[in-house]
Design an enzyme around this catalytic site. Structure first.
Site, short mmCIF file in Angstrom:
data_model
loop_
_atom_site.label_atom_id
_atom_site.label_comp_id
_atom_site.label_asym_id
_atom_site.label_seq_id
_atom_site.Cartn_x
_atom_site.Cartn_y
_atom_site.Cartn_z
N ASN A 9 0.93 -1.17 -0.08
CA ASN A 9 0.17 0.06 0.06
C ASN A 9 0.80 1.02 -0.01
O ASN A 9 1.56 1.54 1.08
CB ASN A 9 -0.85 -0.16 1.29
CG ASN A 9 -1.77 1.13 1.45
OD1 ASN A 9 -1.89 2.05 0.34
ND2 ASN A 9 -2.29 1.30 2.50
N LYS A 11 0.06 4.18 -0.05
CA LYS A 11 -0.39 5.37 0.57
C LYS A 11 -0.55 6.65 -0.37
O LYS A 11 -0.28 6.16 -1.64
CB LYS A 11 0.08 5.66 1.88
CG LYS A 11 -0.06 4.23 2.57
CD LYS A 11 0.06 4.50 4.06
CE LYS A 11 0.12 3.10 4.87
NZ LYS A 11 0.19 3.39 6.13
N HIS A 96 -9.19 1.19 5.52
CA HIS A 96 -7.91 1.44 5.98
C HIS A 96 -8.05 2.44 6.98
O HIS A 96 -9.03 3.27 7.10
CB HIS A 96 -6.99 2.03 5.01
CG HIS A 96 -5.65 2.12 5.54
ND1 HIS A 96 -5.01 2.99 6.23
CD2 HIS A 96 -4.71 0.95 5.23
CE1 HIS A 96 -3.87 2.50 6.68
NE2 HIS A 96 -3.56 1.32 6.02
N GLU A 98 -6.44 4.59 8.23
CA GLU A 98 -6.19 6.41 8.00
C GLU A 98 -7.45 6.86 7.32
O GLU A 98 -7.75 7.87 7.58
CB GLU A 98 -5.04 6.33 6.84
CG GLU A 98 -3.80 6.11 7.70
CD GLU A 98 -2.47 5.35 7.05
OE1 GLU A 98 -2.66 5.42 5.54
OE2 GLU A 98 -1.69 4.88 7.46
N GLU A 168 -4.61 -4.84 10.77
CA GLU A 168 -3.74 -3.93 10.96
C GLU A 168 -3.74 -3.18 12.29
O GLU A 168 -4.72 -2.12 12.43
CB GLU A 168 -3.77 -2.68 9.91
CG GLU A 168 -3.77 -3.35 8.28
CD GLU A 168 -3.10 -2.29 7.41
OE1 GLU A 168 -2.00 -2.68 6.59
OE2 GLU A 168 -3.83 -1.19 7.18
N GLY A 174 3.37 2.24 10.54
CA GLY A 174 4.32 3.17 10.42
C GLY A 174 4.86 3.58 11.82
O GLY A 174 5.54 4.81 11.82
N SER A 214 4.13 -2.07 10.02
CA SER A 214 5.60 -2.45 10.18
C SER A 214 6.02 -3.63 9.87
O SER A 214 7.20 -4.22 10.44
CB SER A 214 5.84 -1.94 11.60
OG SER A 214 5.77 -0.42 11.98
P1 13P Z 1 3.51 0.35 7.44
O1 13P Z 1 4.09 -1.04 6.99
O2 13P Z 1 4.01 1.66 6.98
O3 13P Z 1 3.49 0.08 9.06
O4 13P Z 1 1.86 0.41 7.19
C1 13P Z 1 0.90 -0.45 7.11
C2 13P Z 1 -0.18 -0.19 6.41
O5 13P Z 1 -1.01 0.76 6.85
C3 13P Z 1 -0.56 -0.95 5.23
O6 13P Z 1 -1.66 -0.60 4.70
#
Ligand code: 13P
Length: 254
Positions: A9, A11, A96, A98, A168, A174, A214
């Site tokens: 992803n 983002k 997601h 976010e 997640e 992150g 992560s």
């Molecule tokens: P990270 O791998 O950067 O922690 O992000 C995970 C994520 O949100 C994938 O959708």
């Protein structure tokens, strides 16, 4: 055994020029490897065509990070399922954390998006996961149960082949902090139990449940080796061809 899905992803990273180069370097990194697991990258909308072109003839598939519930019309700033299909997408991520956090998407909208994606012949990756305070207060299973059931109670089990869940934990996204393999396995088994209650054992066994938060080459082995962890949804480590390819190598060796 379920085929693993290793999904990136991106983002809000990589416009068309950068995305093309990154996608090309991923294809180059897998040259001669004969991969048997499923590989996916979800770039920003505007970079989807460039990535789809770079991936043509390779094992990588392209997906989107979000979608509208509408078909077309006066919905400024939105992108429809038919546009995504036209651009070469096979998967769509919905819900997601976010999007839930910053764009106020709630369980009912996430369910509506998932239904739309499936009805229009795309595969859906439904993201669920608890926040740090919810885990600390012991409510993580309750939160995830509500998120999962809000979707699966509305989706017919005949969609199982096109349905993916990504667990997640928000506190691991992150942050560099990863769920332990035991925490991941425990939650994935819990989610599979929920699927089984609503759709039955046979369908629940087919569903891929990805871990996200992560994941990187250094921890992918212990996470992907868990019985109910069927792949990864990878953010930061999917923005570099060598680290994403490193995770694919691990998936291929399991
Ligand atoms: P990270 O791998 O950067 O922690 O992000 C995970 C994520 O949100 C994938 O959708």
């Amino acid at each position: 055994m379920r085929t693993l899905l290793i999904a990136g992803n991106w983002k809000m990273n990589a416009g068309p020029t950068e995305a093309k180069e990154l996608a090309e370097s991923m294809v180059a990194a897998r040259e001669g490897k004969d991969d048997s697991q499923d590989l996916l990258i979800c770039p920003p909308f505007i970079s989807i065509p460039a990535v789809a072109e770079a991936f043509s003839g390779s094992n990588f598939k392209v997906g989107a990070q979000n979608v509208s519930t509408e078909d077309n019309g006066a919905y400024t700033g939105e992108i429809s399922t038919s546009m995504l299909k036209d651009a070469g997408c096979e998967y769509v991520i919905v819900g997601h954390s976010e999007r839930r956090e910053y764009y106020h998407e709630d369980d009912s909208l996430v369910a509506e998006k998932a239904l739309k994606v499936l009805k229009d012949g795309l595969k859906v990756i439904v993201c669920v996961g608890e926040k740090l305070e919810e885990r600390k207060s012991g409510n993580h299973e309750k939160v995830v149960k509500n998120q999962v059931e809000a979707v699966i109670k509305q989706v017919d089990k005949s969609n199982a082949d096109n349905f993916v869940i990504a667990y997640e934990p928000v506190w691991a996204i992150g942050t560099g902090e990863t769920a332990t393999p035991e925490q991941a396995q425990e939650m994935h088994a819990f989610i599979r139990g929920l699927l089984s209650e609503v759709w039955g054992d046979d369908e629940a066994e087919k569903i891929r449940i990805l871990y996200g938060g992560s994941m990187k080459p250094g921890n992918a082995d212990e996470l992907l080796s868990q019985k109910d962890v069927d792949g990864g949804l990878i953010g930061g480590a999917s923005l570099k061809a060598d680290s994403f390819s490193g995770i694919i190598d691990i998936a291929e060796s399991i």
